[in-house]
Scaffold this motif. Structure first.
Motif, mmCIF file in Angstrom:
data_model
loop_
_atom_site.group_PDB
_atom_site.id
_atom_site.type_symbol
_atom_site.label_atom_id
_atom_site.label_comp_id
_atom_site.label_asym_id
_atom_site.label_seq_id
_atom_site.Cartn_x
_atom_site.Cartn_y
_atom_site.Cartn_z
ATOM 1 N N LEU A 1 47.092 20.430 50.529
ATOM 2 C CA LEU A 1 45.987 19.692 51.125
ATOM 3 C C LEU A 1 46.602 18.722 52.129
ATOM 4 O O LEU A 1 47.398 17.867 51.751
ATOM 5 N N TRP A 2 46.239 18.876 53.386
ATOM 6 C CA TRP A 2 46.774 18.018 54.433
ATOM 7 C C TRP A 2 45.725 17.002 54.835
ATOM 8 O O TRP A 2 44.560 17.333 55.058
ATOM 9 N N VAL A 3 46.120 15.752 54.930
ATOM 10 C CA VAL A 3 45.202 14.679 55.267
ATOM 11 C C VAL A 3 44.476 14.982 56.575
ATOM 12 O O VAL A 3 43.264 14.794 56.677
ATOM 13 N N THR B 1 38.671 21.345 43.947
ATOM 14 C CA THR B 1 38.777 22.687 43.356
ATOM 15 C C THR B 1 38.994 23.753 44.416
ATOM 16 O O THR B 1 39.517 24.826 44.121
ATOM 17 N N ALA B 2 38.570 23.475 45.648
ATOM 18 C CA ALA B 2 38.754 24.434 46.753
ATOM 19 C C ALA B 2 38.716 23.678 48.069
ATOM 20 O O ALA B 2 38.102 22.614 48.187
ATOM 21 N N HIS B 3 39.383 24.277 49.057
ATOM 22 C CA HIS B 3 39.437 23.671 50.390
ATOM 23 C C HIS B 3 39.430 24.783 51.416
ATOM 24 O O HIS B 3 40.220 25.718 51.310
ATOM 25 N N ASP B 4 38.546 24.697 52.377
ATOM 26 C CA ASP B 4 38.485 25.686 53.456
ATOM 27 C C ASP B 4 38.667 24.939 54.768
ATOM 28 O O ASP B 4 37.724 24.321 55.276
ATOM 29 N N ALA B 5 39.877 24.983 55.292
ATOM 30 C CA ALA B 5 40.186 24.246 56.526
ATOM 31 C C ALA B 5 39.365 24.754 57.693
ATOM 32 O O ALA B 5 38.918 23.972 58.530
ATOM 33 N N ALA B 6 39.155 26.060 57.765
ATOM 34 C CA ALA B 6 38.395 26.643 58.887
ATOM 35 C C ALA B 6 36.931 26.185 58.855
ATOM 36 O O ALA B 6 36.347 25.875 59.893
ATOM 37 N N ALA B 7 36.339 26.155 57.662
ATOM 38 C CA ALA B 7 34.940 25.745 57.530
ATOM 39 C C ALA B 7 34.792 24.228 57.445
ATOM 40 O O ALA B 7 33.687 23.700 57.491
ATOM 41 N N HIS B 8 35.906 23.532 57.303
ATOM 42 C CA HIS B 8 35.943 22.072 57.194
ATOM 43 C C HIS B 8 35.144 21.595 55.981
ATOM 44 O O HIS B 8 34.320 20.682 56.077
ATOM 45 N N THR B 9 35.403 22.246 54.823
ATOM 46 C CA THR B 9 34.736 21.871 53.581
ATOM 47 C C THR B 9 35.754 21.650 52.474
ATOM 48 O O THR B 9 36.831 22.248 52.474
ATOM 49 N N GLY C 1 37.144 14.261 58.010
ATOM 50 C CA GLY C 1 36.059 14.890 58.758
ATOM 51 C C GLY C 1 35.420 16.055 58.020
ATOM 52 O O GLY C 1 34.371 16.552 58.424
ATOM 53 N N ALA C 2 36.027 16.489 56.912
ATOM 54 C CA ALA C 2 35.481 17.613 56.151
ATOM 55 C C ALA C 2 34.299 17.158 55.300
ATOM 56 O O ALA C 2 34.211 16.005 54.881
ATOM 57 N N THR C 3 33.389 18.093 55.034
ATOM 58 C CA THR C 3 32.242 17.840 54.168
ATOM 59 C C THR C 3 32.646 18.117 52.725
ATOM 60 O O THR C 3 33.207 19.171 52.425
ATOM 61 N N VAL C 4 32.361 17.171 51.842
ATOM 62 C CA VAL C 4 32.654 17.322 50.413
ATOM 63 C C VAL C 4 31.405 17.877 49.734
ATOM 64 O O VAL C 4 30.294 17.376 49.950
ATOM 65 N N ARG C 5 31.613 18.920 48.909
ATOM 66 C CA ARG C 5 30.497 19.526 48.178
ATOM 67 C C ARG C 5 30.806 19.514 46.688
ATOM 68 O O ARG C 5 31.965 19.677 46.295
ATOM 69 N N ASP C 6 29.751 19.362 45.880
ATOM 70 C CA ASP C 6 29.951 19.416 44.431
ATOM 71 C C ASP C 6 29.911 20.869 43.965
ATOM 72 O O ASP C 6 29.757 21.791 44.782
ATOM 73 N N ALA C 7 30.022 21.078 42.649
ATOM 74 C CA ALA C 7 30.076 22.432 42.082
ATOM 75 C C ALA C 7 28.821 23.243 42.406
ATOM 76 O O ALA C 7 28.882 24.475 42.494
#
Length: 168
Positions: free
Chosen positions: A101-103, A148-156, A108-114
């Motif tokens: 996980l890179w700062v 639990t997951a990170h999608d750099a391309a989708a910024h989530t 700027g990424a959107t955080v989503r819950d389960a």
């Protein structure tokens, strides 16, 4: 409380990776505080960008949990080393660390819950001994260990947080 540095440079795509804190010894060595867990940033031959230009590491050795004694090319005496005091060091992002996980990717990424509900946008990441904290634009704090997951391309960034964490 001292504030942490911004992780990305304001003028380039380089990442801030550390700072020269002070000279060490008489032959040009300096103490570098790393702001990253990628210690290869101070491996011999590494190049770090600074306000003084490119600094090439000749050798380094650990000097505590996040500090290294470093000899830079062409810095050969204490006076030259003292001229580097306080200098911030920058480097290119690393792309070869799987599942990292890179700062600069989190901000700027959107955080989503389960359930997929948006909890907010990450404004910054603060260093914390237990777990770095993602600071939401709303002021909410979410420890990075809940990712639990990170999608750099989708910024989530998907997280699984304890109920009520953001109600505080």
């Amino acid at each position: 409380m001292a504030s942490r540095p911004a992780w990305t440079s304001s003028t380039t795509d380089l990442l801030k990776v550390g700072r020269v804190t002070k000279p060490h010894g008489l032959r040009g060595e300096v103490v570098v505080q790393l702001w990253t867990d990628q210690t290869r940033r101070v491996d011999p031959g590494s190049e770090l960008t600074s306000a003084h230009g490119i600094l090439t590491v000749v050798w380094s050795k650990p000097f505590g949990p996040d500090r290294y004694i470093v000899q830079f090319e062409d810095v050969v005496d204490r006076e030259a080393a003292d001229g580097l005091r306080g200098l911030e060091l920058e480097a290119e992002p690393l792309d070869d660390v799987p599942d990292a996980l890179w700062v600069h990717e989190l901000v700027g990424a959107t955080v989503r819950d389960a359930a997929g509900t948006a909890l907010g946008t990450i404004a910054s990441v603060e260093a914390n001994p237990a777990s770095d904290l993602m600071v939401l634009e709303s002021g909410g704090l979410i420890p990075v260990r809940f990712v639990t997951a990170h999608d750099a391309a989708a910024h989530t960034v998907d997280v699984e947080i304890p109920e009520g964490l953001l109600d505080l």
